[in-house]
Design a protein around this motif. Sequence first.
Motif, PDB file in Angstrom:
ATOM      1  N   THR A 173       0.672  -1.136  -0.049  1.00 35.73           N
ATOM      2  CA  THR A 173      -0.015   0.040   0.012  1.00 35.73           C
ATOM      3  C   THR A 173       0.929   1.420   0.218  1.00 35.73           C
ATOM      4  OG1 THR A 173      -0.107   0.228   2.376  1.00 35.73           O
ATOM      5  CG2 THR A 173      -1.809  -1.112   1.391  1.00 35.73           C
ATOM      6  N   GLU A 174       0.296   2.407   0.088  1.00 38.07           N
ATOM      7  CA  GLU A 174       0.898   3.567  -0.031  1.00 38.07           C
ATOM      8  C   GLU A 174       1.808   3.907   1.442  1.00 38.07           C
ATOM      9  OE1 GLU A 174      -1.750   7.272   0.852  1.00 38.07           O
ATOM     10  OE2 GLU A 174      -2.594   5.868  -0.752  1.00 38.07           O
ATOM     11  N   TYR A 175       1.277   3.090   2.271  1.00 36.95           N
ATOM     12  CA  TYR A 175       2.132   3.397   3.609  1.00 36.95           C
ATOM     13  C   TYR A 175       2.778   2.109   3.907  1.00 36.95           C
ATOM     14  CZ  TYR A 175      -1.954   6.253   4.301  1.00 36.95           C
ATOM     15  OH  TYR A 175      -3.128   7.329   3.747  1.00 36.95           O
TER      16      TYR A 175
END
Length: 180
Positions: free
Chosen positions: A82-84
């Motif tokens: 994910t982007e995190y």
Amino acid sequence: MAKILDRLLLFVYSLSIAILSVLAILLLTDTVPFSLSSLEEDKGLFIATIVVSAILFLISIRFFYISIRRDRRSLTSIDQRTEYGDIQISTETIENLSYKAASRVRGIREVKTRIRITEAGLDIMVRAMVDGDSSIPALTEEVQKQVHDHVEEITGIPVSYVSVYIANLVQSPVMKSRVE
């Protein structure tokens, strides 16, 4: 804990058998000087002892390998980015989610699930018993829908296929009424 103890015992056993069989081979081939006059007189017994020692040595190598290798089945997971950061969901978690969804369907008993990871998504195999009071095609369709939707909703991983195997009917205990 029992798995660790079993691996430790297997390791000790394989190591001791390996040492004993190597020692027997060395003694029988006269690499280490030691008098085995009764064994040297009987060539059949001599050859049989070497063969048994070699077989025990090969078996101990196999046991030694089993005792130190990692259990690959328990390490499988599905990785997502994910982007995190990264997310890893174990197949055991997905099996438990499938179990939970299938168990919620009325009429389904004794559920077992298996997960297979494919390019298209997850293949989920559900094995269950039914109570025999409901339509089996309707039950299996409901199980497929529940498992598919629940796993996709909770994990975000696409489910490509849900197969349901009805193993048997659950026999409910028969209660006899007392007449007085």
